[in-house]
Motif scaffolding. Structure first.
Motif, PDB file in Angstrom:
ATOM      1  N   SER A  33       0.853  -1.195   0.000  1.00 55.05           N
ATOM      2  CA  SER A  33       0.000   0.000   0.000  1.00 55.05           C
ATOM      3  C   SER A  33       0.888   1.245   0.000  1.00 55.05           C
ATOM      4  O   SER A  33       1.834   1.329   0.789  1.00 55.05           O
ATOM      5  CB  SER A  33      -0.859   0.016   1.263  1.00 55.05           C
ATOM      6  OG  SER A  33      -1.628  -1.124   1.340  1.00 55.05           O
ATOM      7  N   TRP A  34       0.505   2.169  -0.858  1.00 54.96           N
ATOM      8  CA  TRP A  34       1.255   3.421  -0.932  1.00 54.96           C
ATOM      9  C   TRP A  34       0.310   4.587  -0.767  1.00 54.96           C
ATOM     10  O   TRP A  34      -0.818   4.541  -1.233  1.00 54.96           O
ATOM     11  CB  TRP A  34       1.945   3.550  -2.320  1.00 54.96           C
ATOM     12  CG  TRP A  34       3.033   2.516  -2.565  1.00 54.96           C
ATOM     13  CD1 TRP A  34       2.857   1.301  -3.105  1.00 54.96           C
ATOM     14  CD2 TRP A  34       4.400   2.671  -2.258  1.00 54.96           C
ATOM     15  NE1 TRP A  34       4.032   0.617  -3.183  1.00 54.96           N
ATOM     16  CE2 TRP A  34       5.040   1.467  -2.650  1.00 54.96           C
ATOM     17  CE3 TRP A  34       5.197   3.673  -1.694  1.00 54.96           C
ATOM     18  CZ2 TRP A  34       6.386   1.238  -2.495  1.00 54.96           C
ATOM     19  CZ3 TRP A  34       6.547   3.439  -1.572  1.00 54.96           C
ATOM     20  CH2 TRP A  34       7.132   2.220  -1.947  1.00 54.96           C
ATOM     21  N   ARG A  35       0.845   5.635  -0.146  1.00 47.75           N
ATOM     22  CA  ARG A  35       0.095   6.898  -0.089  1.00 47.75           C
ATOM     23  C   ARG A  35       0.962   7.894  -0.846  1.00 47.75           C
ATOM     24  O   ARG A  35       2.132   8.092  -0.499  1.00 47.75           O
ATOM     25  CB  ARG A  35      -0.077   7.314   1.381  1.00 47.75           C
ATOM     26  CG  ARG A  35      -0.873   8.564   1.603  1.00 47.75           C
ATOM     27  CD  ARG A  35      -2.366   8.310   1.474  1.00 47.75           C
ATOM     28  NE  ARG A  35      -3.116   9.537   1.648  1.00 47.75           N
ATOM     29  CZ  ARG A  35      -4.298   9.761   1.129  1.00 47.75           C
ATOM     30  NH1 ARG A  35      -4.885   8.807   0.384  1.00 47.75           N
ATOM     31  NH2 ARG A  35      -4.916  10.887   1.318  1.00 47.75           N
ATOM     32  N   THR A  36       0.366   8.466  -1.912  1.00 49.98           N
ATOM     33  CA  THR A  36       1.201   9.356  -2.748  1.00 49.98           C
ATOM     34  C   THR A  36       0.629  10.760  -2.736  1.00 49.98           C
ATOM     35  O   THR A  36      -0.559  10.961  -2.545  1.00 49.98           O
ATOM     36  CB  THR A  36       1.235   8.877  -4.212  1.00 49.98           C
ATOM     37  OG1 THR A  36      -0.084   8.943  -4.716  1.00 49.98           O
ATOM     38  CG2 THR A  36       1.787   7.474  -4.329  1.00 49.98           C
ATOM     39  N   ILE A  37       1.554  11.719  -2.973  1.00 50.71           N
ATOM     40  CA  ILE A  37       1.105  13.106  -3.173  1.00 50.71           C
ATOM     41  C   ILE A  37       1.897  13.644  -4.380  1.00 50.71           C
ATOM     42  O   ILE A  37       3.111  13.462  -4.458  1.00 50.71           O
ATOM     43  CB  ILE A  37       1.284  13.946  -1.885  1.00 50.71           C
ATOM     44  CG1 ILE A  37       0.853  15.388  -2.144  1.00 50.71           C
ATOM     45  CG2 ILE A  37       2.675  13.920  -1.325  1.00 50.71           C
ATOM     46  CD1 ILE A  37       0.606  16.166  -0.850  1.00 50.71           C
ATOM     47  N   SER A  38       1.179  14.241  -5.324  1.00 51.85           N
ATOM     48  CA  SER A  38       1.828  14.698  -6.576  1.00 51.85           C
ATOM     49  C   SER A  38       1.473  16.171  -6.812  1.00 51.85           C
ATOM     50  O   SER A  38       0.368  16.607  -6.464  1.00 51.85           O
ATOM     51  CB  SER A  38       1.309  13.900  -7.776  1.00 51.85           C
ATOM     52  OG  SER A  38       1.156  12.558  -7.441  1.00 51.85           O
ATOM     53  N   ARG A  39       2.407  16.874  -7.422  1.00 53.08           N
ATOM     54  CA  ARG A  39       2.140  18.297  -7.716  1.00 53.08           C
ATOM     55  C   ARG A  39       3.114  18.740  -8.816  1.00 53.08           C
ATOM     56  O   ARG A  39       4.242  18.269  -8.889  1.00 53.08           O
ATOM     57  CB  ARG A  39       2.389  19.108  -6.437  1.00 53.08           C
ATOM     58  CG  ARG A  39       1.946  20.543  -6.552  1.00 53.08           C
ATOM     59  CD  ARG A  39       2.340  21.367  -5.333  1.00 53.08           C
ATOM     60  NE  ARG A  39       1.995  22.737  -5.573  1.00 53.08           N
ATOM     61  CZ  ARG A  39       0.922  23.335  -5.090  1.00 53.08           C
ATOM     62  NH1 ARG A  39       0.120  22.673  -4.287  1.00 53.08           N
ATOM     63  NH2 ARG A  39       0.674  24.590  -5.375  1.00 53.08           N
ATOM     64  N   PHE A  40       2.604  19.621  -9.706  1.00 57.01           N
ATOM     65  CA  PHE A  40       3.492  20.208 -10.734  1.00 57.01           C
ATOM     66  C   PHE A  40       4.238  21.386 -10.138  1.00 57.01           C
ATOM     67  O   PHE A  40       3.652  22.149  -9.370  1.00 57.01           O
ATOM     68  CB  PHE A  40       2.669  20.695 -11.935  1.00 57.01           C
ATOM     69  CG  PHE A  40       2.230  19.542 -12.834  1.00 57.01           C
ATOM     70  CD1 PHE A  40       3.187  18.819 -13.549  1.00 57.01           C
ATOM     71  CD2 PHE A  40       0.889  19.188 -12.931  1.00 57.01           C
ATOM     72  CE1 PHE A  40       2.780  17.756 -14.357  1.00 57.01           C
ATOM     73  CE2 PHE A  40       0.499  18.136 -13.736  1.00 57.01           C
ATOM     74  CZ  PHE A  40       1.447  17.413 -14.454  1.00 57.01           C
ATOM     75  N   ALA A  41       5.512  21.497 -10.467  1.00 51.37           N
ATOM     76  CA  ALA A  41       6.282  22.662  -9.978  1.00 51.37           C
ATOM     77  C   ALA A  41       6.996  23.302 -11.178  1.00 51.37           C
ATOM     78  O   ALA A  41       7.600  22.592 -11.988  1.00 51.37           O
ATOM     79  CB  ALA A  41       7.301  22.186  -8.939  1.00 51.37           C
ATOM     80  N   ASP A  42       6.788  24.584 -11.334  1.00 51.54           N
ATOM     81  CA  ASP A  42       7.438  25.306 -12.458  1.00 51.54           C
ATOM     82  C   ASP A  42       8.755  25.878 -11.981  1.00 51.54           C
ATOM     83  O   ASP A  42       8.808  26.621 -11.007  1.00 51.54           O
ATOM     84  CB  ASP A  42       6.535  26.445 -12.954  1.00 51.54           C
ATOM     85  CG  ASP A  42       5.227  25.891 -13.501  1.00 51.54           C
ATOM     86  OD1 ASP A  42       5.271  24.815 -14.156  1.00 51.54           O
ATOM     87  OD2 ASP A  42       4.136  26.492 -13.234  1.00 51.54           O
ATOM     88  N   VAL A  43       9.800  25.497 -12.656  1.00 58.59           N
ATOM     89  CA  VAL A  43      11.125  26.053 -12.321  1.00 58.59           C
ATOM     90  C   VAL A  43      11.675  26.662 -13.606  1.00 58.59           C
ATOM     91  O   VAL A  43      12.029  25.937 -14.553  1.00 58.59           O
ATOM     92  CB  VAL A  43      12.079  24.966 -11.796  1.00 58.59           C
ATOM     93  CG1 VAL A  43      13.433  25.573 -11.449  1.00 58.59           C
ATOM     94  CG2 VAL A  43      11.480  24.260 -10.580  1.00 58.59           C
ATOM     95  N   GLY A  44      11.643  27.998 -13.719  1.00 60.89           N
ATOM     96  CA  GLY A  44      12.073  28.681 -14.936  1.00 60.89           C
ATOM     97  C   GLY A  44      11.199  28.242 -16.093  1.00 60.89           C
ATOM     98  O   GLY A  44       9.965  28.168 -15.946  1.00 60.89           O
ATOM     99  N   PRO A  45      11.738  27.863 -17.189  1.00 54.05           N
ATOM    100  CA  PRO A  45      10.909  27.454 -18.348  1.00 54.05           C
ATOM    101  C   PRO A  45      10.435  26.015 -18.226  1.00 54.05           C
ATOM    102  O   PRO A  45       9.666  25.551 -19.043  1.00 54.05           O
ATOM    103  CB  PRO A  45      11.873  27.596 -19.523  1.00 54.05           C
ATOM    104  CG  PRO A  45      13.230  27.439 -18.946  1.00 54.05           C
ATOM    105  CD  PRO A  45      13.203  27.915 -17.532  1.00 54.05           C
ATOM    106  N   TYR A  46      10.910  25.321 -17.179  1.00 52.29           N
ATOM    107  CA  TYR A  46      10.570  23.886 -17.087  1.00 52.29           C
ATOM    108  C   TYR A  46       9.463  23.617 -16.086  1.00 52.29           C
ATOM    109  O   TYR A  46       9.359  24.303 -15.090  1.00 52.29           O
ATOM    110  CB  TYR A  46      11.811  23.069 -16.663  1.00 52.29           C
ATOM    111  CG  TYR A  46      12.977  23.287 -17.612  1.00 52.29           C
ATOM    112  CD1 TYR A  46      12.969  22.681 -18.894  1.00 52.29           C
ATOM    113  CD2 TYR A  46      14.057  24.078 -17.228  1.00 52.29           C
ATOM    114  CE1 TYR A  46      14.043  22.910 -19.736  1.00 52.29           C
ATOM    115  CE2 TYR A  46      15.114  24.297 -18.083  1.00 52.29           C
ATOM    116  CZ  TYR A  46      15.100  23.701 -19.344  1.00 52.29           C
ATOM    117  OH  TYR A  46      16.125  23.930 -20.179  1.00 52.29           O
TER     118      TYR A  46
END
Ligand code: ADP
Length: 381
Positions: A33-46
């Motif tokens: 069993s896994w508990r995950t947390i995901s999020r997009f992070a903008d670093v400069g153009p990436y």
């Protein structure tokens, strides 16, 4: 393109969160069993997708284990609590149960008995002491009434006997007028009735408190019945009633008082004769079973309605006077019979319907069963 993935997260699939927000997920991958947390992070153009996962397999196993323990233990604990509650309430109520039993077992002849005191000085002990004091007061009044009845009956015996004998003497005098003879005959019959009534009252007054001093002997019921048969037959013959005796082939041993057993029999036979029309039939039988013995008196008389059965053994109870004309009966016979049977720890039962005759059955404990008396030598002929 994955820039970095720890070995432990090798199987964790990537999850796409909504732009600018985090997304939390619980996943089961290859049994873990896994508990995950995901999020997009903008670093400069990436733009990077950052996903963090925690392995919760052991934590979940622990929770599941605890859940099972709770599921099983709650009903078990409930059952245990109910059983413990029942046991504790039983223990708490036991003294009350004892008091109820003891109080119920105390009646007229056993008024000298008292409830046991445990010495705990609690409410229940005080209740028992209060009931005991009340019993003492009732016993004193009861004894006074019995003593008064016995004294009064005793004192009345002599004057009534004198009236009777004088009436008898005067009846024998020659030259009395018919009116005088009628008057004397009435005095004689009334005084005979009073003598019997006084005797009955005396027996009843004494029967309540003499249990311990009554001499008991080994009796044989067939013999006891035979002992009174002549008197009973003469009585029945006077009214043209057939009287039969059906004895047991077997020995019927009883530890009892001969005079009392005969009195019981005579009361039942007297009644059977009195309440059976001429031409009727009365039969007496003795019986014996593994533990009990006794006798029954049947008749083909007027019978007793069901509604009177419960009152028939009460003192002075007589079924409606039209049915039982003034015939010397006082309404005390059956109550005397019952108290004499009770002195022998026996029972008396009635089976009867109106117009169908009556059957009174007396049952005693067999002497050889209750008292271990060997009867073969003393009783077989
Ligand atoms: P009594 O002296 O009046 O006979 P008992 O106590 O012996 O008093 O009987 C009570 C009443 O029960 C009687 O008055 C009678 O009405 C009824 N009784 C008793 N025995 C019989 C019987 N064998 N048949 C019909 N009635 C009976």
């Amino acid at each position: 393109m994955i820039i970095y993935q720890p070995d432990a997260m090798a199987g964790v699939t990537s999850i796409t969160p909504p732009p600018g927000k985090s997304r939390r997920e619980s996943l089961v991958i290859q049994g873990r069993s896994w508990r995950t947390i995901s999020r997009f992070a903008d670093v400069g153009p990436y733009t990077f997708l950052i996903q963090v996962a925690v392995d919760q397999t052991e934590y979940r196993e622990l929770i599941t284990g605890l859940a099972w323990i709770l599921i099983l233990s709650i009903p078990l604990a409930g059952l245990l609590a109910a059983a413990a509650g029942y046991w504790m309430s039983g223990r708490a109520l036991y003294p009350i149960h004892q008091i109820t039993e003891a109080t119920n077992s105390i009646d007229g002849p056993s008024l000298s008995r008292r409830l046991p005191l445990l010495g705990t000085n609690d409410e229940l002990d005080r209740l028992s002491a209060t009931i005991n004091r009340m019993l003492s007061r009732i016993a004193t009044s009861y004894e006074r009434i019995a003593q008064f009845t016995a004294d009064a009956s005793h004192e009345l015996r002599t004057p009534v006997a004198l009236i009777r004998s004088n009436a008898e003497l005067l009846l024998m005098e020659p030259g009395s007028s018919p009116g005088m003879l009628r008057g004397l005959a009435d005095i004689l019959s009334e005084s005979t009735y009073m003598t019997r009534l006084i005797g009955d009252l005396l027996t009843l007054a004494r029967s309540g408190n003499e249990d311990a001093s009554i001499p008991m002997e080994l009796l044989e019921l067939n013999e006891s019945v035979r002992g009174i048969l002549d008197r009973a037959r003469a009585q029945a013959m006077l009214r043209n009633i057939k009287l039969e005796y059906l004895p047991q082939d077997q020995v019927v041993p009883l530890l009892g008082n001969q005079a009392m057993v005969e009195r019981i029999l005579m009361i039942l036979i007297d009644n059977a004769v009195r309440y059976t029309s001429p031409g009727g039939r009365i039969w007496i039988e003795t019986w014996v079973t593994a533990e009990h013995c006794g006798f029954a008196v049947h008749d083909t008389g007027i019978g007793i309605a069901q509604s009177h059965h419960e009152h028939i053994f009460e003192r002075f109870f007589r079924v409606d006077s039209a049915r039982t004309p003034r015939d010397g009966g006082s309404g005390l016979g059956l109550s005397i019979a019952k108290s004499l049977v009770e002195i022998h720890k026996g029972t008396i039962q009635l089976e009867s319907e109106i117009g169908e005759g009556a059957r009174f059955e007396i049952a005693f404990a067999r002497a050889d069963i209750v008292h271990g008396v060997t009867t073969e030598h003393q009783l077989t002929h």
